[in-house]
Design a protein around this motif. Sequence first.
Motif, PDB file in Angstrom:
ATOM      1  N   SER A   1     -27.760  84.038  24.910  1.00 10.53           N
ATOM      2  CA  SER A   1     -28.593  84.433  24.033  1.00 10.53           C
ATOM      3  C   SER A   1     -29.523  83.377  23.776  1.00 10.53           C
ATOM      4  O   SER A   1     -29.598  82.405  22.947  1.00 10.53           O
ATOM      5  CB  SER A   1     -28.251  84.929  22.800  1.00 10.53           C
ATOM      6  OG  SER A   1     -29.425  85.181  21.721  1.00 10.53           O
ATOM      7  N   TYR A   2     -30.414  82.703  24.550  1.00 12.04           N
ATOM      8  CA  TYR A   2     -31.411  81.970  24.623  1.00 12.04           C
ATOM      9  C   TYR A   2     -32.271  81.604  23.545  1.00 12.04           C
ATOM     10  O   TYR A   2     -32.700  80.741  22.955  1.00 12.04           O
ATOM     11  CB  TYR A   2     -32.120  81.613  25.892  1.00 12.04           C
ATOM     12  CG  TYR A   2     -31.530  81.602  27.254  1.00 12.04           C
ATOM     13  CD1 TYR A   2     -31.343  80.123  27.711  1.00 12.04           C
ATOM     14  CD2 TYR A   2     -31.072  82.628  27.977  1.00 12.04           C
ATOM     15  CE1 TYR A   2     -30.411  79.896  28.968  1.00 12.04           C
ATOM     16  CE2 TYR A   2     -30.260  82.355  29.003  1.00 12.04           C
ATOM     17  CZ  TYR A   2     -30.152  81.096  29.745  1.00 12.04           C
ATOM     18  OH  TYR A   2     -29.368  80.721  30.752  1.00 12.04           O
ATOM     19  N   GLU A   3     -32.672  82.751  22.901  1.00 14.22           N
ATOM     20  CA  GLU A   3     -33.703  82.745  21.957  1.00 14.22           C
ATOM     21  C   GLU A   3     -33.090  82.322  20.733  1.00 14.22           C
ATOM     22  O   GLU A   3     -33.635  81.834  19.854  1.00 14.22           O
ATOM     23  CB  GLU A   3     -34.306  84.118  21.546  1.00 14.22           C
ATOM     24  CG  GLU A   3     -33.317  85.403  21.391  1.00 14.22           C
ATOM     25  CD  GLU A   3     -32.616  86.092  22.377  1.00 14.22           C
ATOM     26  OE1 GLU A   3     -31.966  86.887  22.316  1.00 14.22           O
ATOM     27  OE2 GLU A   3     -33.117  85.491  23.613  1.00 14.22           O
ATOM     28  N   GLY A   4     -31.648  82.392  20.557  1.00 12.27           N
ATOM     29  CA  GLY A   4     -30.954  81.790  19.497  1.00 12.27           C
ATOM     30  C   GLY A   4     -30.750  80.408  19.586  1.00 12.27           C
ATOM     31  O   GLY A   4     -30.077  79.697  18.604  1.00 12.27           O
ATOM     32  N   LEU A   5     -30.975  79.667  20.504  1.00 14.87           N
ATOM     33  CA  LEU A   5     -30.951  78.117  20.719  1.00 14.87           C
ATOM     34  C   LEU A   5     -32.085  77.401  20.313  1.00 14.87           C
ATOM     35  O   LEU A   5     -33.316  77.761  20.618  1.00 14.87           O
ATOM     36  CB  LEU A   5     -30.493  77.930  22.194  1.00 14.87           C
ATOM     37  CG  LEU A   5     -29.352  78.519  22.649  1.00 14.87           C
ATOM     38  CD1 LEU A   5     -29.299  78.051  24.241  1.00 14.87           C
ATOM     39  CD2 LEU A   5     -28.120  77.912  22.043  1.00 14.87           C
ATOM     40  N   THR A   6     -31.987  76.271  19.626  1.00 14.24           N
ATOM     41  CA  THR A   6     -32.967  75.400  19.515  1.00 14.24           C
ATOM     42  C   THR A   6     -33.183  74.485  20.830  1.00 14.24           C
ATOM     43  O   THR A   6     -32.222  74.377  21.699  1.00 14.24           O
ATOM     44  CB  THR A   6     -32.939  74.419  18.415  1.00 14.24           C
ATOM     45  OG1 THR A   6     -31.797  73.509  18.810  1.00 14.24           O
ATOM     46  CG2 THR A   6     -32.499  75.085  17.032  1.00 14.24           C
ATOM     47  N   TYR A   7     -34.353  73.743  20.913  1.00 12.82           N
ATOM     48  CA  TYR A   7     -34.532  73.107  21.935  1.00 12.82           C
ATOM     49  C   TYR A   7     -33.168  71.788  21.967  1.00 12.82           C
ATOM     50  O   TYR A   7     -32.605  71.619  23.219  1.00 12.82           O
ATOM     51  CB  TYR A   7     -35.581  72.058  21.973  1.00 12.82           C
ATOM     52  CG  TYR A   7     -35.953  71.280  23.163  1.00 12.82           C
ATOM     53  CD1 TYR A   7     -36.350  71.646  24.417  1.00 12.82           C
ATOM     54  CD2 TYR A   7     -35.544  70.036  22.982  1.00 12.82           C
ATOM     55  CE1 TYR A   7     -36.578  70.680  25.411  1.00 12.82           C
ATOM     56  CE2 TYR A   7     -35.692  68.884  23.858  1.00 12.82           C
ATOM     57  CZ  TYR A   7     -36.262  69.239  25.117  1.00 12.82           C
ATOM     58  OH  TYR A   7     -36.359  68.345  26.104  1.00 12.82           O
ATOM     59  N   GLU A   8     -33.105  71.269  20.995  1.00 17.36           N
ATOM     60  CA  GLU A   8     -31.898  70.349  20.879  1.00 17.36           C
ATOM     61  C   GLU A   8     -30.551  70.971  21.397  1.00 17.36           C
ATOM     62  O   GLU A   8     -29.776  70.256  21.970  1.00 17.36           O
ATOM     63  CB  GLU A   8     -31.885  69.659  19.626  1.00 17.36           C
ATOM     64  CG  GLU A   8     -32.989  68.802  19.228  1.00 17.36           C
ATOM     65  CD  GLU A   8     -34.225  69.637  18.782  1.00 17.36           C
ATOM     66  OE1 GLU A   8     -34.016  70.718  18.473  1.00 17.36           O
ATOM     67  OE2 GLU A   8     -35.309  68.879  18.916  1.00 17.36           O
ATOM     68  N   GLU A   9     -30.341  71.854  20.912  1.00 19.50           N
ATOM     69  CA  GLU A   9     -29.080  72.665  21.019  1.00 19.50           C
ATOM     70  C   GLU A   9     -28.793  72.954  22.793  1.00 19.50           C
ATOM     71  O   GLU A   9     -28.036  72.732  23.424  1.00 19.50           O
ATOM     72  CB  GLU A   9     -28.746  74.072  20.534  1.00 19.50           C
ATOM     73  CG  GLU A   9     -28.564  73.916  18.979  1.00 19.50           C
ATOM     74  CD  GLU A   9     -28.557  75.204  18.573  1.00 19.50           C
ATOM     75  OE1 GLU A   9     -27.936  75.279  17.477  1.00 19.50           O
ATOM     76  OE2 GLU A   9     -29.443  76.193  18.782  1.00 19.50           O
TER      77      GLU A   9
END
Length: 77
Positions: free
Chosen positions: A38-46
């Motif tokens: 679920s990429y939309e749940g990730l921040t750039y840093e994560e």
Amino acid sequence: MSWQGLWQGEMTEELKDLHAQYRKMFNGFDACGYEEISYEGLTYEEYVGYIKESLKQKKSLPNIIYPGIYDNVEEYS
């Protein structure tokens, strides 16, 4: 505009380099191509952190984000 796969967040030179390293390690498969993440749940840093850990451990990104995700998947011979 270049293809970003399922990751729709910021694309920096650092992330482009990490994607290139990932493709090299995982036979051309891109870190942003896993439908199970679920990429939309990730921040750039994560996201960057997960890719770095994936490269360090030499494990696919889903195995880093969701340890054991493939444990119950039958292998076909």
